[in-house]
Scaffold this motif. Structure first.
Motif, PDB file in Angstrom:
ATOM      1  N   LEU A   1      -3.227   7.060  -2.247  1.00  0.00           N
ATOM      2  CA  LEU A   1      -2.340   5.894  -2.200  1.00  0.00           C
ATOM      3  C   LEU A   1      -1.770   5.538  -3.560  1.00  0.00           C
ATOM      4  CD1 LEU A   1      -4.610   3.669   0.033  1.00  0.00           C
ATOM      5  CD2 LEU A   1      -2.610   4.923   0.768  1.00  0.00           C
ATOM      6  N   SER A   2      -2.529   5.796  -4.625  1.00  0.00           N
ATOM      7  CA  SER A   2      -2.071   5.416  -5.956  1.00  0.00           C
ATOM      8  C   SER A   2      -0.873   6.238  -6.406  1.00  0.00           C
ATOM      9  CB  SER A   2      -3.210   5.550  -6.961  1.00  0.00           C
ATOM     10  OG  SER A   2      -3.763   6.860  -6.938  1.00  0.00           O
TER      11      SER A   2
ATOM     12  N   TYR B   1       0.821  -1.212   0.000  1.00  0.00           N
ATOM     13  CA  TYR B   1       0.000   0.000   0.000  1.00  0.00           C
ATOM     14  C   TYR B   1       0.855   1.262   0.000  1.00  0.00           C
ATOM     15  CZ  TYR B   1      -3.870  -3.129   0.898  1.00  0.00           C
ATOM     16  OH  TYR B   1      -4.807  -4.122   0.784  1.00  0.00           O
ATOM     17  N   GLY B   2       0.297   2.325  -0.567  1.00  0.00           N
ATOM     18  CA  GLY B   2       0.969   3.619  -0.560  1.00  0.00           C
ATOM     19  C   GLY B   2       0.872   4.283   0.797  1.00  0.00           C
ATOM     20  N   LEU B   3       1.341   5.529   0.848  1.00  0.00           N
ATOM     21  CA  LEU B   3       1.331   6.297   2.094  1.00  0.00           C
ATOM     22  C   LEU B   3       0.195   7.308   2.027  1.00  0.00           C
ATOM     23  CD1 LEU B   3       3.229   6.168   4.563  1.00  0.00           C
ATOM     24  CD2 LEU B   3       4.341   8.209   3.709  1.00  0.00           C
ATOM     25  N   SER B   4      -0.705   7.251   2.993  1.00  0.00           N
ATOM     26  CA  SER B   4      -1.895   8.102   2.962  1.00  0.00           C
ATOM     27  C   SER B   4      -1.564   9.510   3.450  1.00  0.00           C
ATOM     28  CB  SER B   4      -3.001   7.488   3.821  1.00  0.00           C
ATOM     29  OG  SER B   4      -2.639   7.514   5.181  1.00  0.00           O
TER      30      SER B   4
ATOM     31  N   ARG C   1      11.066   4.182   4.395  1.00  0.00           N
ATOM     32  CA  ARG C   1      10.427   3.006   3.783  1.00  0.00           C
ATOM     33  C   ARG C   1      10.222   1.905   4.829  1.00  0.00           C
ATOM     34  NH1 ARG C   1      10.152   0.607  -1.460  1.00  0.00           N
ATOM     35  NH2 ARG C   1      10.629  -1.625  -1.483  1.00  0.00           N
TER      36      ARG C   1
ATOM     37  N   ARG D   1       1.938   6.370  -5.131  1.00  0.00           N
ATOM     38  CA  ARG D   1       3.159   5.548  -5.045  1.00  0.00           C
ATOM     39  C   ARG D   1       3.395   4.802  -6.351  1.00  0.00           C
ATOM     40  NH1 ARG D   1       3.907   0.036  -1.374  1.00  0.00           N
ATOM     41  NH2 ARG D   1       5.954  -0.545  -2.254  1.00  0.00           N
ATOM     42  N   ARG D   2       2.363   4.145  -6.863  1.00  0.00           N
ATOM     43  CA  ARG D   2       2.520   3.387  -8.102  1.00  0.00           C
ATOM     44  C   ARG D   2       2.826   4.316  -9.274  1.00  0.00           C
ATOM     45  NH1 ARG D   2       4.903  -0.009 -10.786  1.00  0.00           N
ATOM     46  NH2 ARG D   2       3.841  -0.822 -12.641  1.00  0.00           N
TER      47      ARG D   2
ATOM     48  N   ASN E   1       4.625  12.323   0.474  1.00  0.00           N
ATOM     49  CA  ASN E   1       4.426  11.134   1.306  1.00  0.00           C
ATOM     50  C   ASN E   1       4.801   9.865   0.557  1.00  0.00           C
ATOM     51  OD1 ASN E   1       3.518  12.674   3.427  1.00  0.00           O
ATOM     52  ND2 ASN E   1       1.361  12.198   3.151  1.00  0.00           N
ATOM     53  N   ASN E   2       4.308   9.724  -0.668  1.00  0.00           N
ATOM     54  CA  ASN E   2       4.517   8.472  -1.388  1.00  0.00           C
ATOM     55  C   ASN E   2       5.945   8.292  -1.863  1.00  0.00           C
ATOM     56  OD1 ASN E   2       1.952   6.757  -1.809  1.00  0.00           O
ATOM     57  ND2 ASN E   2       1.217   8.862  -2.036  1.00  0.00           N
ATOM     58  N   HIS E   3       6.680   9.373  -2.038  1.00  0.00           N
ATOM     59  CA  HIS E   3       8.075   9.193  -2.447  1.00  0.00           C
ATOM     60  C   HIS E   3       8.910   8.597  -1.320  1.00  0.00           C
ATOM     61  CE1 HIS E   3      10.110  12.456  -0.264  1.00  0.00           C
ATOM     62  NE2 HIS E   3      11.221  12.162  -0.916  1.00  0.00           N
TER      63      HIS E   3
END
Length: 538
Positions: free
Chosen positions: A446-447, A35-38, A105, A449-450, A478-480
């Protein structure tokens, strides 16, 4: 009259229950890195770090000041999220240090795993609660499966530190309440105080446990005079113990506990931001949402079969209460059903009547979902006890409800597997294009991240410039943090105007983007709902 032989004999209880929760443990281990980071995770972690610093300064000031990061951590007076409890966040911060998680991470993958296990512990509490109410471990296990096979909640069990953890703690609080009412004791009072204090220290909405305890203890004493003294003594122990636990687990309350708690409680009725949400195809302020916002979101994100059984169970409850209300309340099951109905309908009604600020669907009300499922289980039980004549009609309706349930669970399972890891954008019956046009999509971000992983995999440059809408910059940041360090070093987060790639999750820009953003080179669709696009800028 002979009872039919149960489909699952009692000899299978232990292996099936152990196997079910062992499977959940395995799922958590296998899936927590997906899952990504919210949006809220970094801020929640900072809230915990600030509180740990505050505690350390009071317990071991010299040791605290020798820590390398001491000066960089804000003081409690600078914390904008003091109105959020930290009883879950502080142990996570300590755990990071104990296991040596340093890279972001590793930190957030660890937090996702622990969050999932915490929610699953709450799921076990729900199993015990349901099994006790219906005196059937089979229905208890079915209820636990229904909670697990609720796609949105399945995903959020990994990263929603607020709402799903509160659901787990609140459910355990209801279990300890029913246990205390059944057999009042000092130990039961202290256990219920612990559950109440923990729930309050996650969300101040946990005060509802205090109100439920007072009301249903009063009912119990009225209908069971023999336990009045014992229950009253237990309550006299419960109230100060719960207050002590609330203050002890929330360092912000250590100074001026009453004033600070009231300020934290009132802050939720004075939301700081005038944020916009997408609802019925319009961008609306969270301060001016229509009364049906929460009920509609609950309906469109809950499997249809569960909703039908909930309506069946609620109808059966109302029928039983209307026939002989006094007789109904004299029974323990009647008072328990009333507790579950109040648990579900009171918060939902309060949100509607008081025009409370909520957003991102009905996530602030997730804690009432176990009550929803308990009423649905009553619908399952009612399917076996229908009094309709002739008998073939009774059997047909009962069989139809059970077939509907089985189909709903299979469909939910399929969607959880197929949509992974984006179960958070599950819609129960709306076609994808309709849901995309009318409602919020990936409001957790969350997406992202992808999207970043795809860009870095397809662009060999040493420095890759990526941007987004100004309001969504935190989503990218956040997602990086979940990228491997080498990939993270290649990424340059910048403004949308300067970026080589423009990434969007459509949160505050639900419409399409003009041609000046360049061609769309990548997108993610979940059941027909587009939740992410990557454009290559000219």
């Amino acid at each position: 009259m002979l009872r039919p032989t149960p489909l699952l004999p009692d000899s299978l209880r232990r292996p099936l229950v152990l196997g079910f929760f062992a499977l959940l443990t395995l799922l958590g281990i296998l899936l927590h890195r997906d899952y990504g980071l919210s949006w809220d995770e970094q801020l929640d972690r900072l809230n915990g770090i600030i509180s740990v610093k505050y505690v350390a300064l009071r317990l071991a000031p010299d040791l605290a000041r020798r820590q390398e990061s001491f000066a960089a951590i804000p003081d409690m007076s600078q914390n904008e999220d003091v109105d959020h409890g930290v009883i879950f966040q502080m142990p996570l911060v300590v755990l990071e240090k104990l296991v040596g998680a340093e890279d972001p991470r590793d930190v957030y993958f660890l937090r996702h795993l622990v969050t999932f296990f915490t929610v699953m512990a709450g799921l076990y509490g729900f199993y015990v609660l349901a099994a006790g109410r219906f005196r059937s471990w089979r229905l208890g296990l079915l209820g636990a499966a229904l909670l697990l096979l609720s796609p949105r909640l399945f995903a959020e069990a990994f990263y929603n530190y607020k709402d799903l953890v509160f659901l787990a703690f609140f459910t355990f609080g209801i279990y300890t309440l029913t246990r205390l009412l059944r057999r009042p004791s000092a130990g039961g009072a202290l256990l219920h105080a612990l559950a109440t204090g923990a729930a309050l220290d996650v969300r101040t909405m946990g005060v509802l446990l205090l109100g439920l305890t007072a009301v249903f203890a009063g009912l119990e004493m009225w209908y069971r005079p023999a336990i009045r003294r014992r229950l009253l003594r237990a309550l006299l122990l419960y109230v100060p113990a719960a207050a002590t636990i609330v203050v002890a687990g929330w360092p912000y309350l250590w100074e001026h506990p009453i004033d600070h708690f009231l300020a934290a409680f009132q802050s939720f009725s004075r939301y700081r931001s005038d944020m916009l949400v997408q609802y019925w195809g319009r961008q609306l302020s969270v301060r001016h949402l229509p009364w049906h916002y929460a009920p509609v979101w609950l309906l469109i994100t809950t499997p249809v079969a569960y909703t039908v059984l909930f309506l069946t169970g609620t109808g059966a409850l109302l029928a039983a209460a209307a026939r002989q209300p006094r007789v109904w309340l004299r029974t323990r099951t009647g008072r328990q059903d009333l507790l579950y109905a109040v648990w579900f309908f009171t918060p939902l009604g309060a949100i509607i009547v008081l025009h409370s600020v909520i957003y991102d669907g009905w996530r602030h009300l997730y804690f009432i979902y176990p009550a929803f499922l308990l009423l649905a289980l009553r619908g399952v039980r009612s399917a076996r006890l229908l009094q309709l004549e002739p008998r073939r009609i009774r059997r047909g309706l009962g069989t139809g409800l059970l077939v509907l349930l089985a189909g709903g669970m299979l469909t939910a399972s399929y969607r959880i597997i197929r949509d992974h890891p984006y179960q958070n954008v599950y819609f129960s019956f709306l076609p994808g294009p309709v849901a995309e046009r009318l409602f919020e999509r990936d409001y957790w971000g969350l997406s992202g991240r992808r999207g970043l992983e795809w860009i870095l995999a397809h662009d060999p440059g040493a420095r890759v410039m990526v941007g987004t809408d100004p309001r969504a910059a935190l989503m990218l940041h956040n997602n990086h943090l979940l990228l491997p360090p080498a990939e993270r070093a290649r990424l340059v987060l910048t403004t949308g105007a300067q970026a080589r790639y423009f990434l969007t999750t459509y949160r505050w820009h639900p419409g399409s983007y003009p041609a000046r953003y360049g061609p769309e080179v990548y997108c993610i669709r979940v059941n027909g709902v587009k939740i992410l696009s990557v454009f290559r800028r000219p």
